[in-house]
Design a protein around this motif. Structure first.
Motif, PDB file in Angstrom:
ATOM      1  N   TYR A 110       0.817  -1.279   0.017  1.00  0.00           N
ATOM      2  CA  TYR A 110      -0.068   0.028  -0.076  1.00  0.00           C
ATOM      3  C   TYR A 110       0.799   1.272   0.288  1.00  0.00           C
ATOM      4  CZ  TYR A 110      -2.207   3.765   2.646  1.00  0.00           C
ATOM      5  OH  TYR A 110      -2.759   4.984   3.232  1.00  0.00           O
ATOM      6  N   TYR A 111       2.013   1.202   0.851  1.00  0.00           N
ATOM      7  CA  TYR A 111       2.690   2.453   0.908  1.00  0.00           C
ATOM      8  C   TYR A 111       3.850   2.372  -0.229  1.00  0.00           C
ATOM      9  CZ  TYR A 111       1.360   1.934   5.720  1.00  0.00           C
ATOM     10  OH  TYR A 111       0.725   2.028   6.959  1.00  0.00           O
ATOM     11  N   ASN A 112       4.287   1.447  -0.890  1.00  0.00           N
ATOM     12  CA  ASN A 112       4.995   1.588  -2.043  1.00  0.00           C
ATOM     13  C   ASN A 112       4.404   2.036  -3.275  1.00  0.00           C
ATOM     14  OD1 ASN A 112       7.856   0.895  -0.952  1.00  0.00           O
ATOM     15  ND2 ASN A 112       7.231  -1.208  -0.827  1.00  0.00           N
ATOM     16  N   ARG A 113       3.196   1.578  -3.260  1.00  0.00           N
ATOM     17  CA  ARG A 113       2.326   1.933  -4.485  1.00  0.00           C
ATOM     18  C   ARG A 113       2.130   3.436  -4.522  1.00  0.00           C
ATOM     19  NH1 ARG A 113      -3.249  -0.842  -5.483  1.00  0.00           N
ATOM     20  NH2 ARG A 113      -3.918   0.470  -3.620  1.00  0.00           N
ATOM     21  N   ILE A 114       1.876   3.837  -3.334  1.00  0.00           N
ATOM     22  CA  ILE A 114       1.682   5.439  -3.352  1.00  0.00           C
ATOM     23  C   ILE A 114       3.054   6.372  -3.573  1.00  0.00           C
ATOM     24  CG2 ILE A 114       1.113   7.512  -1.606  1.00  0.00           C
ATOM     25  CD1 ILE A 114      -0.637   5.489  -0.076  1.00  0.00           C
ATOM     26  N   LEU A 115       4.050   5.666  -3.069  1.00  0.00           N
ATOM     27  CA  LEU A 115       5.418   6.311  -3.270  1.00  0.00           C
ATOM     28  C   LEU A 115       5.805   6.158  -4.637  1.00  0.00           C
ATOM     29  CD1 LEU A 115       7.289   4.843  -0.075  1.00  0.00           C
ATOM     30  CD2 LEU A 115       6.650   7.247  -0.455  1.00  0.00           C
ATOM     31  N   ASN A 116       5.427   5.100  -5.437  1.00  0.00           N
ATOM     32  CA  ASN A 116       5.932   5.230  -6.955  1.00  0.00           C
ATOM     33  C   ASN A 116       5.608   6.213  -7.744  1.00  0.00           C
ATOM     34  OD1 ASN A 116       6.918   3.537  -8.898  1.00  0.00           O
ATOM     35  ND2 ASN A 116       4.699   2.912  -9.699  1.00  0.00           N
ATOM     36  N   GLY A 117       6.824   6.827  -8.347  1.00  0.00           N
ATOM     37  CA  GLY A 117       6.520   7.837  -9.099  1.00  0.00           C
ATOM     38  C   GLY A 117       6.768   9.282  -8.417  1.00  0.00           C
ATOM     39  N   ARG A 118       6.641   8.992  -7.026  1.00  0.00           N
ATOM     40  CA  ARG A 118       6.978  10.541  -6.292  1.00  0.00           C
ATOM     41  C   ARG A 118       8.402  10.556  -5.938  1.00  0.00           C
ATOM     42  NH1 ARG A 118       1.475   8.805  -4.720  1.00  0.00           N
ATOM     43  NH2 ARG A 118       0.217  10.670  -4.416  1.00  0.00           N
ATOM     44  N   ASP A 119       8.804  11.740  -5.499  1.00  0.00           N
ATOM     45  CA  ASP A 119      10.107  12.314  -5.607  1.00  0.00           C
ATOM     46  C   ASP A 119      10.431  11.811  -4.045  1.00  0.00           C
ATOM     47  OD1 ASP A 119      12.729  13.082  -6.007  1.00  0.00           O
ATOM     48  OD2 ASP A 119      12.257  15.132  -6.030  1.00  0.00           O
ATOM     49  N   ALA A 120      10.650  10.876  -3.652  1.00  0.00           N
ATOM     50  CA  ALA A 120      10.872  10.613  -2.002  1.00  0.00           C
ATOM     51  C   ALA A 120      12.242  10.036  -1.943  1.00  0.00           C
ATOM     52  CB  ALA A 120       9.919   9.331  -1.859  1.00  0.00           C
ATOM     53  N   LYS A 121      13.168  11.335  -1.788  1.00  0.00           N
ATOM     54  CA  LYS A 121      14.686  10.999  -1.718  1.00  0.00           C
ATOM     55  C   LYS A 121      14.999  10.392  -0.403  1.00  0.00           C
ATOM     56  CE  LYS A 121      16.420  14.478  -5.155  1.00  0.00           C
ATOM     57  NZ  LYS A 121      14.866  14.986  -5.339  1.00  0.00           N
ATOM     58  N   LYS A 122      13.855  10.800   0.808  1.00  0.00           N
ATOM     59  CA  LYS A 122      14.291  10.355   2.024  1.00  0.00           C
ATOM     60  C   LYS A 122      12.709   9.664   2.425  1.00  0.00           C
ATOM     61  CE  LYS A 122      15.407  14.454   3.469  1.00  0.00           C
ATOM     62  NZ  LYS A 122      16.120  15.647   4.166  1.00  0.00           N
TER      63      LYS A 122
END
Length: 204
Positions: free
Chosen positions: A95-107
């Protein structure tokens, strides 16, 4: 002595404001309707809590981290929720990884209420900083989550309140939908329209 009333659903609480004697009220009392009605009282209390927060160097280091644009904070509710995995549900790391996918999450900063699964979860979030109950107390953890610029919450009311405050501070909050694995109430009492709702993936 006091009279005991079991209100059940949240909307029934509003009718009790006219009662002028001591009562013990049992029931589920959290809903946007009630929060909205008392927000002028609730929010200043939260603001005071967060502004009078821990002044340690370690706390300030994490506060600076989570409030930066390139950090995403995740709340992974485990511990007591694992006992209700088939009803409340436990949000899966997918659930978390799918939201993070494509976002600029450097940290990534991950808040957990239990460290029992930390080693396993590090495999899914290998570049993350983990904050567990051993690092900060409940109030400090809540403050740090509330200060997050980007926050992905779990299906937890602790998470929900931190997300609600983060929104007031100008943050971006992603929330699970549906909230629980099994439908508990006929209405979605926790619906905050300023959250970005994402499809929930529960642990099986």
């Amino acid at each position: 002595l006091c009279r005991e009333i079991n209100t059940g659903a949240p909307e029934n609480v509003l009718d009790l404001r006219k009662i002028r004697r001591r009562v013990l009220i049992r029931g589920y009392h959290q809903s946007m309707e009630i929060v909205r009605a008392g927000w002028h009282i609730i929010f200043p209390e939260f603001r005071l809590l967060i502004e009078s927060r821990n002044t340690s160097a370690r706390f300030q280091e994490v506060a600076d981290r989570v409030s930066s644009e390139d950090n995403w904070s995740l709340h992974l509710r485990r511990g007591d929720f694992e006992n209700s995995a088939q009803t409340l549900g436990v949000t899966d790391e997918t659930y978390y990884n799918r939201i993070l996918n494509g976002r600029d999450a450097k940290k990534l900063t991950i808040f957990m209420n239990s460290s029992t699964q930390e080693n396993r979860l590090r495999q899914s979030f290998n570049n993350a900083t983990f904050i567990t109950e051993a690092d900060f107390g409940t109030l400090d953890t809540f403050s740090l989550m509330s200060l997050s610029k980007n926050l992905i919450i779990a299906n937890s009311t602790f998470s929900w309140w931190a997300g609600k405050i983060a929104i007031e501070f100008g943050g971006n909050v992603c929330a699970p939908n549906p909230w629980n694995k099994v439908t508990i109430f006929s209405r979605d009492y926790l619906r905050e329209n300023r959250f970005n709702y994402e499809s929930t993936i529960f642990e099986q």
